[in-house]
Motif scaffolding. Structure first.
Motif, PDB file in Angstrom:
ATOM      1  N   THR A 167     -13.532  19.588   2.810  1.00  0.00           N
ATOM      2  CA  THR A 167     -13.408  19.050   1.467  1.00  0.00           C
ATOM      3  C   THR A 167     -13.651  20.119   0.407  1.00  0.00           C
ATOM      4  O   THR A 167     -14.399  21.082   0.616  1.00  0.00           O
ATOM      5  CB  THR A 167     -14.405  17.897   1.237  1.00  0.00           C
ATOM      6  N   LEU A 168     -13.027  19.905  -0.737  1.00  0.00           N
ATOM      7  CA  LEU A 168     -13.252  20.711  -1.931  1.00  0.00           C
ATOM      8  C   LEU A 168     -13.765  19.775  -3.014  1.00  0.00           C
ATOM      9  O   LEU A 168     -13.113  18.770  -3.321  1.00  0.00           O
ATOM     10  CB  LEU A 168     -11.961  21.386  -2.385  1.00  0.00           C
ATOM     11  N   LYS A 169     -14.930  20.112  -3.554  1.00  0.00           N
ATOM     12  CA  LYS A 169     -15.501  19.299  -4.613  1.00  0.00           C
ATOM     13  C   LYS A 169     -15.484  20.098  -5.910  1.00  0.00           C
ATOM     14  O   LYS A 169     -15.858  21.279  -5.926  1.00  0.00           O
ATOM     15  CB  LYS A 169     -16.937  18.898  -4.284  1.00  0.00           C
ATOM     16  N   ILE A 170     -15.045  19.452  -6.971  1.00  0.00           N
ATOM     17  CA  ILE A 170     -15.160  20.041  -8.302  1.00  0.00           C
ATOM     18  C   ILE A 170     -16.143  19.151  -9.062  1.00  0.00           C
ATOM     19  O   ILE A 170     -15.884  17.953  -9.247  1.00  0.00           O
ATOM     20  CB  ILE A 170     -13.812  20.107  -9.043  1.00  0.00           C
ATOM     21  N   ARG A 171     -17.261  19.727  -9.462  1.00  0.00           N
ATOM     22  CA  ARG A 171     -18.372  18.922  -9.983  1.00  0.00           C
ATOM     23  C   ARG A 171     -18.078  18.299 -11.337  1.00  0.00           C
ATOM     24  O   ARG A 171     -18.322  17.136 -11.551  1.00  0.00           O
ATOM     25  CB  ARG A 171     -19.633  19.777 -10.097  1.00  0.00           C
TER      26      ARG A 171
ATOM     27  N   PHE B 272     -17.372  24.588  -8.148  1.00  0.00           N
ATOM     28  CA  PHE B 272     -16.660  24.302  -6.909  1.00  0.00           C
ATOM     29  C   PHE B 272     -17.616  24.369  -5.717  1.00  0.00           C
ATOM     30  O   PHE B 272     -18.541  25.185  -5.695  1.00  0.00           O
ATOM     31  CB  PHE B 272     -15.544  25.334  -6.682  1.00  0.00           C
ATOM     32  N   SER B 273     -17.358  23.529  -4.739  1.00  0.00           N
ATOM     33  CA  SER B 273     -18.062  23.659  -3.472  1.00  0.00           C
ATOM     34  C   SER B 273     -17.144  23.159  -2.366  1.00  0.00           C
ATOM     35  O   SER B 273     -16.212  22.399  -2.613  1.00  0.00           O
ATOM     36  CB  SER B 273     -19.378  22.875  -3.478  1.00  0.00           C
ATOM     37  N   VAL B 274     -17.404  23.636  -1.168  1.00  0.00           N
ATOM     38  CA  VAL B 274     -16.637  23.190  -0.007  1.00  0.00           C
ATOM     39  C   VAL B 274     -17.605  22.749   1.071  1.00  0.00           C
ATOM     40  O   VAL B 274     -18.758  23.190   1.132  1.00  0.00           O
ATOM     41  CB  VAL B 274     -15.698  24.280   0.557  1.00  0.00           C
ATOM     42  N   GLU B 275     -17.074  21.897   1.930  1.00  0.00           N
ATOM     43  CA  GLU B 275     -17.912  21.345   2.977  1.00  0.00           C
ATOM     44  C   GLU B 275     -17.032  20.940   4.154  1.00  0.00           C
ATOM     45  O   GLU B 275     -15.864  20.580   3.975  1.00  0.00           O
ATOM     46  CB  GLU B 275     -18.629  20.089   2.441  1.00  0.00           C
ATOM     47  N   ARG B 276     -17.622  21.047   5.330  1.00  0.00           N
ATOM     48  CA  ARG B 276     -16.968  20.501   6.514  1.00  0.00           C
ATOM     49  C   ARG B 276     -17.941  19.458   7.062  1.00  0.00           C
ATOM     50  O   ARG B 276     -18.776  19.744   7.918  1.00  0.00           O
ATOM     51  CB  ARG B 276     -16.692  21.595   7.521  1.00  0.00           C
TER      52      ARG B 276
END
Lengths: 116, 111
Positions: free
Chosen positions: A76-80, A65-69
């Protein structure tokens, strides 16, 4: 009344694929969150974000998981590499500043993620 | 993290009766306690909240009470109506801004 918005409302993906879930928090809010809710279960905290960095994360929020603005509005939430068990409803939430108190969180409508 | 326990898990009441749902929490530093109502397939909606500097808060048919010493807080719904049927979640913060939710109470109001 301002609202938290999320896109897409439903995302279907194949196991192992990357997904990005998008949220637009309420514009003057400072704290942003992602939660997960598996069907029929409770809402589970994933991560909180403040001042352009992760402030807290749960055990669920692992390296996949990662998050970004990426700009002034999106979160955003990314699931790789998605797994079957990532299938759930994902809620974004935000809140402002409560004058020393933790404050009311407002939830987005959610993105239902289905991993096949 | 915060340990939030919620009881009961299911609750059925006759229309017009009262419903009470209880939650306990573990972090004595928690200072804000919201209650959310979630209808099927929808987002949690805040229905009432309380800060730790008060012991009770009311909003029409809904009230929340807080006992900081015992670390528990309760949701009270009076004169229940069928539209009150939903899942209710309590939540409590931990370390300031992590929110931990209770396991939910499925309330059914029988007309």
């Amino acid at each position: 009344e301002p609202e938290v918005t999320q896109t897409p409302s439903h995302q279907v993906t194949q196991m192992g694929q990357e997904v990005i879930l998008r949220c637009v928090p309420i514009s003057n809010h400072l704290y942003f969150y992602w939660y997960r809710q598996i069907l029929g279960q409770k809402v589970e905290f994933l991560v909180s974000f403040y001042n352009n960095e992760i402030s807290e994360k749960s055990e669920i929020f692992d390296d996949q998981f990662s998050v970004e603005r990426p700009d002034g509005s999106n979160f955003t939430l990314k699931i790789r590499s998605t797994k079957l068990e990532d299938s759930a409803m994902y809620f974004c939430a935000s809140y402002g500043y409560g004058g020393g108190f933790t404050d009311t969180q407002y939830f987005g409508p959610g993105t239902r993620l289905t991993v096949l | 993290g915060e340990n939030v326990e919620q009881h009961p898990s299911t609750l059925s009441v006759q229309e017009g009766d009262s419903a009470v749902i209880k939650c306990t929490y573990s972090d004595s530093a928690s200072n804000y306690f919201p209650w959310y109502k979630q209808e099927l397939g929808k987002r949690p909606q805040l229905i009432i909240d309380i800060r730790s500097n008060v012991g009770e808060k009311k909003d029409q048919r809904i009230a929340v009470t807080l006992n900081k010493t015992a670390k528990h807080f309760s949701l009270h719904i009076t004169e229940t109506q069928p539209e009150d049927s939903a899942v209710y979640f309590c939540a409590a913060p931990w370390a300031g801004n992590q929110f931990y939710f209770g396991t939910g109470t499925s309330l059914t109001v029988i007309p």
